[in-house]
Design an enzyme around this catalytic site. Structure first.
Site, PDB file in Angstrom:
ATOM      1  N   GLU A 134      18.301  15.061 -22.440  1.00 57.19           N
ATOM      2  CA  GLU A 134      17.299  15.966 -21.850  1.00 57.19           C
ATOM      3  C   GLU A 134      17.211  15.729 -20.349  1.00 57.19           C
ATOM      4  O   GLU A 134      17.695  14.708 -19.848  1.00 57.19           O
ATOM      5  CB  GLU A 134      15.937  15.730 -22.521  1.00 57.19           C
ATOM      6  CG  GLU A 134      15.398  14.344 -22.263  1.00 57.19           C
ATOM      7  CD  GLU A 134      14.335  13.892 -23.266  1.00 57.19           C
ATOM      8  OE1 GLU A 134      14.500  14.142 -24.474  1.00 57.19           O
ATOM      9  OE2 GLU A 134      13.352  13.281 -22.812  1.00 57.19           O
ATOM     10  N   LYS A 136      16.007  14.704 -16.634  1.00 54.85           N
ATOM     11  CA  LYS A 136      15.176  13.643 -16.066  1.00 54.85           C
ATOM     12  C   LYS A 136      14.330  14.307 -14.987  1.00 54.85           C
ATOM     13  O   LYS A 136      14.827  14.672 -13.913  1.00 54.85           O
ATOM     14  CB  LYS A 136      16.061  12.546 -15.472  1.00 54.85           C
ATOM     15  CG  LYS A 136      15.259  11.379 -14.929  1.00 54.85           C
ATOM     16  CD  LYS A 136      16.188  10.216 -14.584  1.00 54.85           C
ATOM     17  CE  LYS A 136      15.420   8.987 -14.155  1.00 54.85           C
ATOM     18  NZ  LYS A 136      14.455   9.187 -13.085  1.00 54.85           N
ATOM     19  N   ASP A 138      11.851  15.040 -12.070  1.00 54.72           N
ATOM     20  CA  ASP A 138      11.615  14.264 -10.856  1.00 54.72           C
ATOM     21  C   ASP A 138      10.174  14.462 -10.393  1.00 54.72           C
ATOM     22  O   ASP A 138       9.885  15.280  -9.519  1.00 54.72           O
ATOM     23  CB  ASP A 138      12.602  14.730  -9.782  1.00 54.72           C
ATOM     24  CG  ASP A 138      12.686  13.741  -8.637  1.00 54.72           C
ATOM     25  OD1 ASP A 138      12.092  12.648  -8.751  1.00 54.72           O
ATOM     26  OD2 ASP A 138      13.330  14.061  -7.633  1.00 54.72           O
ATOM     27  N   TYR A 247       7.585  13.882 -22.913  1.00 55.81           N
ATOM     28  CA  TYR A 247       8.903  13.642 -23.494  1.00 55.81           C
ATOM     29  C   TYR A 247       9.020  12.378 -24.338  1.00 55.81           C
ATOM     30  O   TYR A 247      10.102  12.038 -24.789  1.00 55.81           O
ATOM     31  CB  TYR A 247       9.971  13.611 -22.399  1.00 55.81           C
ATOM     32  CG  TYR A 247       9.592  12.747 -21.198  1.00 55.81           C
ATOM     33  CD1 TYR A 247       9.447  11.373 -21.325  1.00 55.81           C
ATOM     34  CD2 TYR A 247       9.387  13.326 -19.953  1.00 55.81           C
ATOM     35  CE1 TYR A 247       9.091  10.592 -20.245  1.00 55.81           C
ATOM     36  CE2 TYR A 247       9.038  12.546 -18.862  1.00 55.81           C
ATOM     37  CZ  TYR A 247       8.882  11.179 -19.011  1.00 55.81           C
ATOM     38  OH  TYR A 247       8.533  10.409 -17.946  1.00 55.81           O
ATOM     39  N   LYS A 343      22.141   9.639 -13.385  1.00 52.12           N
ATOM     40  CA  LYS A 343      21.615  10.183 -12.132  1.00 52.12           C
ATOM     41  C   LYS A 343      22.596  11.169 -11.505  1.00 52.12           C
ATOM     42  O   LYS A 343      23.790  10.891 -11.406  1.00 52.12           O
ATOM     43  CB  LYS A 343      21.353   9.038 -11.143  1.00 52.12           C
ATOM     44  CG  LYS A 343      20.359   8.010 -11.659  1.00 52.12           C
ATOM     45  CD  LYS A 343      18.947   8.438 -11.391  1.00 52.12           C
ATOM     46  CE  LYS A 343      18.573   8.064 -10.012  1.00 52.12           C
ATOM     47  NZ  LYS A 343      17.182   7.769  -9.808  1.00 52.12           N
ATOM     48  N   CYS A 437       7.191  24.508  29.107  1.00 50.03           N
ATOM     49  CA  CYS A 437       8.040  25.230  28.148  1.00 50.03           C
ATOM     50  C   CYS A 437       9.512  25.034  28.507  1.00 50.03           C
ATOM     51  O   CYS A 437       9.917  25.319  29.642  1.00 50.03           O
ATOM     52  CB  CYS A 437       7.674  26.710  28.159  1.00 50.03           C
ATOM     53  SG  CYS A 437       8.771  27.693  27.127  1.00 50.03           S
ATOM     54  N   CYS A 440      10.751  28.820  29.561  1.00 50.43           N
ATOM     55  CA  CYS A 440      10.243  29.570  30.724  1.00 50.43           C
ATOM     56  C   CYS A 440       9.507  28.692  31.732  1.00 50.43           C
ATOM     57  O   CYS A 440       9.117  29.168  32.796  1.00 50.43           O
ATOM     58  CB  CYS A 440       9.352  30.724  30.266  1.00 50.43           C
ATOM     59  SG  CYS A 440       7.734  30.182  29.686  1.00 50.43           S
ATOM     60  N   CYS A 455       3.479  27.238  24.199  1.00 49.34           N
ATOM     61  CA  CYS A 455       3.662  27.940  25.471  1.00 49.34           C
ATOM     62  C   CYS A 455       2.839  29.215  25.343  1.00 49.34           C
ATOM     63  O   CYS A 455       3.095  30.029  24.465  1.00 49.34           O
ATOM     64  CB  CYS A 455       5.146  28.277  25.653  1.00 49.34           C
ATOM     65  SG  CYS A 455       5.423  29.537  26.904  1.00 49.34           S
ATOM     66  N   CYS A 461       7.663  34.949  27.990  1.00 52.38           N
ATOM     67  CA  CYS A 461       8.585  33.846  27.700  1.00 52.38           C
ATOM     68  C   CYS A 461       9.772  34.413  26.905  1.00 52.38           C
ATOM     69  O   CYS A 461       9.594  34.939  25.806  1.00 52.38           O
ATOM     70  CB  CYS A 461       7.853  32.770  26.893  1.00 52.38           C
ATOM     71  SG  CYS A 461       8.949  31.476  26.296  1.00 52.38           S
TER      72      CYS A 461
HETATM   73  S1  IVH Z   1      11.908   8.293 -21.158  1.00 51.69           S
HETATM   74  C1  IVH Z   1      10.825   4.211 -22.801  1.00 51.69           C
HETATM   75  N1  IVH Z   1      12.508  10.739 -20.473  1.00 51.69           N
HETATM   76  O1  IVH Z   1      12.172   8.414 -15.288  1.00 51.69           O
HETATM   77  C2  IVH Z   1      11.417   5.420 -22.193  1.00 51.69           C
HETATM   78  N2  IVH Z   1      11.759   9.268 -18.766  1.00 51.69           N
HETATM   79  O2  IVH Z   1      13.567   6.160 -14.039  1.00 51.69           O
HETATM   80  C3  IVH Z   1      10.502   6.082 -21.250  1.00 51.69           C
HETATM   81  N3  IVH Z   1      11.573  10.340 -16.556  1.00 51.69           N
HETATM   82  O3  IVH Z   1       9.685   6.023 -15.824  1.00 51.69           O
HETATM   83  C4  IVH Z   1      11.117   7.021 -20.319  1.00 51.69           C
HETATM   84  N4  IVH Z   1      12.226  12.339 -17.180  1.00 51.69           N
HETATM   85  O4  IVH Z   1       8.950   8.462 -15.355  1.00 51.69           O
HETATM   86  C5  IVH Z   1      12.091   9.538 -20.038  1.00 51.69           C
HETATM   87  N5  IVH Z   1      13.047  12.965 -20.041  1.00 51.69           N
HETATM   88  C6  IVH Z   1      12.613  11.773 -19.614  1.00 51.69           C
HETATM   89  C7  IVH Z   1      12.265  11.539 -18.269  1.00 51.69           C
HETATM   90  C8  IVH Z   1      11.848  10.257 -17.882  1.00 51.69           C
HETATM   91  C9  IVH Z   1      11.801  11.600 -16.166  1.00 51.69           C
HETATM   92  C10 IVH Z   1      11.108   9.250 -15.646  1.00 51.69           C
HETATM   93  C11 IVH Z   1      10.051   8.357 -16.218  1.00 51.69           C
HETATM   94  C12 IVH Z   1      10.626   6.957 -16.146  1.00 51.69           C
HETATM   95  C13 IVH Z   1      11.649   7.123 -15.055  1.00 51.69           C
HETATM   96  C14 IVH Z   1      12.726   6.076 -15.137  1.00 51.69           C
END
Ligand code: IVH
Length: 702
Positions: A134, A136, A138, A247, A343, A437, A440, A455, A461
């Site tokens: 799934e 990650k 941000d 999640y 990542k 400026c 000018c 300005c 200008c």
């Molecule tokens: S699972 C025990 N699932 O990434 C497992 N974390 O770098 C708990 N994060 O601290 C984390 N998306 O804040 C999980 N789909 C996802 C996530 C996720 C973002 C974050 C989370 C974690 C950090 C680790």
């Protein structure tokens, strides 16, 4: 969460409410009204597919508010009205997580993932492992606790063991249900983990707002989300439009006599359970895959789509799907052995700040722009980067010669994340702001309460004149295609274009002979310039580039007058009677219309044939399309597409960007394609042609 029957039933109930008077809605059973409102919140915030217009939702919400005001005994903790909280938060008490919030181990490439898979197989003794993969997200991580179906606590991650109690702020996030039917799964208490995000559109709008207020833009949506969760005014948190993805289930206490639901035996099962209970879990984004090769392919494919998502993700998370296998693998003190983050390529890069140039914008604002050693960030080479204002330079502690970290995230415009003072050699020099400026030579000024030097030689200008002409032509203003940045600069330098009215007196005979221009491009340019004369008044107001006047304010201002020059007769107080116009904006409009050179220019534009009269106001401004949604497809014969769209908006309707069940009318022109086909499949959409549309709005001018 809602099956087809429930959806139809609740929508029917909604429509019968909406067809009734407010008094009747207020007499309805309060639980029914709440059920209807929760259903529409779900359609909007979880499915992103609303079935009613915002104004219709607001009407039902207000009815509920009124009932609860009159009979406070009926209020429940999970009523849709109970998110918003008035007072200020004093502090965020420290709370211990039921289970420590661990981090994830990171991987960056296919071999890293293959290694993870090999170890997992070794430790579990299994020949193949099923993974749930799934995004990650941000953002800022949170933990939620529900007890007896009610949200009782929301907390930040903190140090992983102890976080801050931010329950009041979490309640402002509309995709977090205030209650959920966990008892149906035999659950008495549950702790859920997730991520709070600010989506890219809201982040950009928020950054623009910060800039307008003279504050500094934030580097990324993650900082915006994390910062928003710690605000002490919950109403402000509410305005930030945060979202949450949930999640992970970290802890469960069952109701007496109940067994754990089979749904909880797999991670994908928990995501499904959360989704069905009304949470935004990555149910539609996740995929269960067997074998690491498929996992790698899915991660790589997702990375390619990264920019098409409405929110930022910085990688994928790969989790062993079977909970029994997860338990067997266990965890280190830092991270679980059953999950790993993959990542994506960083959108950060390091560079060296070589020089600073000062650019003058159309309102005279002087912006420092850093010239940096070109660096590739997320596929784009960045060679210069805005430093916004003096305060920003001070806050980021920047000097010429510094090593800097930059990031391109969320709002695409690269930002400086920080400098590295520890790498300084002593050769670095401070960034000195000019006193006059750079274009000018006029002395720069900065009001006490503002961050920006200006300005004020606005009508003379050269930099401001050129920028104003560019803005005048831009897509959302007069939409003169073929007269973009580079050409305006060139014509200005050559003396062919020296002010806005000059656009309408270009020496076409000379231009036709210039390199890069042919007969065809000059004819197209002439046509575009001619067509711009017909643009409605609100576009002209926006195009004038008056300080603080964006598109929305321009629309509101246009409604105030019959003729643009009527603004010369309005006082600052009268101007403030316009929607969204406060003292600062009113002052700016007042100044603009009390400047003799501006008035002379407007008179020139009227003589040239531009629309200074508010024709729409006379002809068809009404509310008769209120709450109705429209989409135009194919080529229209009588109206330009943007004119047709503004007619809808001025009559109280809304334009949608695609065909969905929210759409009421599809207006079909010639050669309509896939949108028409799609609309035919949705019974509630009315398909009409241009003539029928014109009849609906009372035949406005063409
Ligand atoms: S699972 C025990 N699932 O990434 C497992 N974390 O770098 C708990 N994060 O601290 C984390 N998306 O804040 C999980 N789909 C996802 C996530 C996720 C973002 C974050 C989370 C974690 C950090 C680790």
């Amino acid at each position: 969460m809602y099956n087809k029957e429930q959806t139809q039933h609740l929508q029917q109930q909604t429509l019968s409410f909406l067809n009734d008077s407010d008094e009747h809605i207020e007499a309805a059973p309060v639980n029914l009204l709440r059920q209807v409102l929760r259903f529409h919140e779900y359609r909007y915030y979880i499915l992103n597919d609303p079935l009613i217009a915002d104004a219709e939702y607001d009407r039902l919400y207000k009815a509920l508010e009124k009932i609860e005001q009159q009979q406070p005994g009926l209020i429940t903790a999970d009523s849709p009205t109970q998110r918003v909280s008035k007072g200020l938060i004093k502090d965020f008490p420290k709370v211990q997580h039921l289970v420590p919030m661990l981090s994830l181990d990171n991987s960056y490439n296919a071999p890293d993932l293959a290694d993870f898979d090999r170890k997992a197989k070794e430790l579990s003794g299994l020949p193949v492992i099923a993974y749930c993969v799934e995004p990650k997200f941000d953002g800022a991580s949170i933990s939620l606790i529900y007890e007896n179906d009610l949200l009782v606590r929301g907390a930040t991650r903190g140090d992983g063991v102890v976080g801050d109690d931010i329950t009041t702020n979490i309640r402002q996030i509309r995709s977090v249900p205030l209650s959920a039917n966990f008892s149906a799964y035999g659950i008495q208490q549950i702790e859920i983990r997730g991520e709070v995000l600010m989506n890219k559109d809201h982040f950009k709008a928020y950054n623009d707002l910060l800039e307008e207020k003279g504050e500094n833009r934030l580097a990324n949506p993650r900082n915006a989300a994390a910062g928003s969760l710690r605000i002490k005014d919950p109403r402000e948190v509410n305005r930030r439009n945060l979202e949450a993805f949930l999640y992970h289930i970290s802890d469960i206490t069952l109701l007496p006599g109940h067994h754990a639901s089979p749904a909880l035996e797999t991670h994908s099962g928990s995501l499904k359970m959360l989704w069905e209970l009304g949470f935004r879990s990555p149910e539609n984004e996740k995929k269960v895959l067997t074998g690491i090769d498929e996992v790698i392919a899915y991660c790589e494919a997702f990375e390619k789509q990264r920019d098409t998502l409405p929110y930022e993700i910085d990688g994928m998370v790969i989790k062993v799907n079977e909970v029994a296998v997860q338990e067997k693998l266990g965890m280190t003190t830092h991270h679980p052995r059953w999950a790993i983050a993959y990542k994506f390529k960083a959108r950060q890069g390091t560079s060296k700040l070589r020089a600073v140039e000062f650019q003058v914008g159309r309102t005279g604002a002087v912006t420092p722009v850093a010239k940096i050693d070109p660096v590739l960030v997320g596929g784009v080479t960045v060679g210069s980067i805005s430093l916004h204002n003096e305060e920003y330079i001070r806050e980021k502690n920047l000097r010429i010669g510094d090593h800097i970290l930059i990031e391109r995230s969320g709002d695409v415009i690269p930002q400086v994340v920080k400098s590295f003072p520890e790498l300084r050699t002593g050769e670095e020099t401070p960034i000195l702001f000019p006193v006059s400026c750079p274009v000018c030579g006029y002395p720069l000024e900065k009001p006490e309460e503002e961050a920006i030097w200006r300005c004020n030689n606005s009508n003379h200008c050269p930099a401001q004149i050129v920028e104003r002409i560019i803005h005048f032509n831009s897509k959302d203003a007069m939409d003169i295609r073929g007269l973009g940045d580079a050409i305006v600069r060139k014509f200005y330098t050559l003396g062919y274009l020296k002010d806005i009215p000059g656009i309408y007196h270009l020496p076409y005979d000379i231009i036709r002979e210039m390199e890069g221009f042919g007969n065809k491009s000059v004819t197209n340019l002439q046509l575009a310039i001619e067509a711009s004369k017909k643009q409605p008044l609100h576009r002209l107001i926006y195009a004038l580039g008056i300080r603080y006047i964006g598109e929305a304010t321009a629309k509101a201002l246009a409604q105030r007058v019959e003729h643009l020059l009527d603004f010369t007769t309005l006082t600052i107080e009268e101007l403030q009677e316009t929607e969204d116009v406060g003292p600062k904006v009113a002052e700016s409009v007042y100044q603009f219309f009390h400047n003799a050179e501006n008035i002379q220019m407007l008179k020139q534009l009227e003589d040239i044939g531009l629309q200074l009269k508010n024709k729409k106001k006379e002809l068809h401004s009404s509310n008769n399309l209120s709450g109705q949604t429209f989409l135009f497809t194919g080529t229209l014969n009588q109206l330009k597409r943007n004119v047709a769209e503004s007619i809808v908006e001025e009559n109280g309707g809304a334009i949608l960007s695609g065909v969905s069940s929210k759409l009421n009318y599809l207006v079909v022109g010639d050669d309509a394609g896939s949108k028409l086909e799609k609309a035919k499949k949705i019974a509630t959409i009315k398909i009409i042609n241009e003539e029928e549309f014109l009849k609906m709005v009372g035949e406005p001018e063409k």
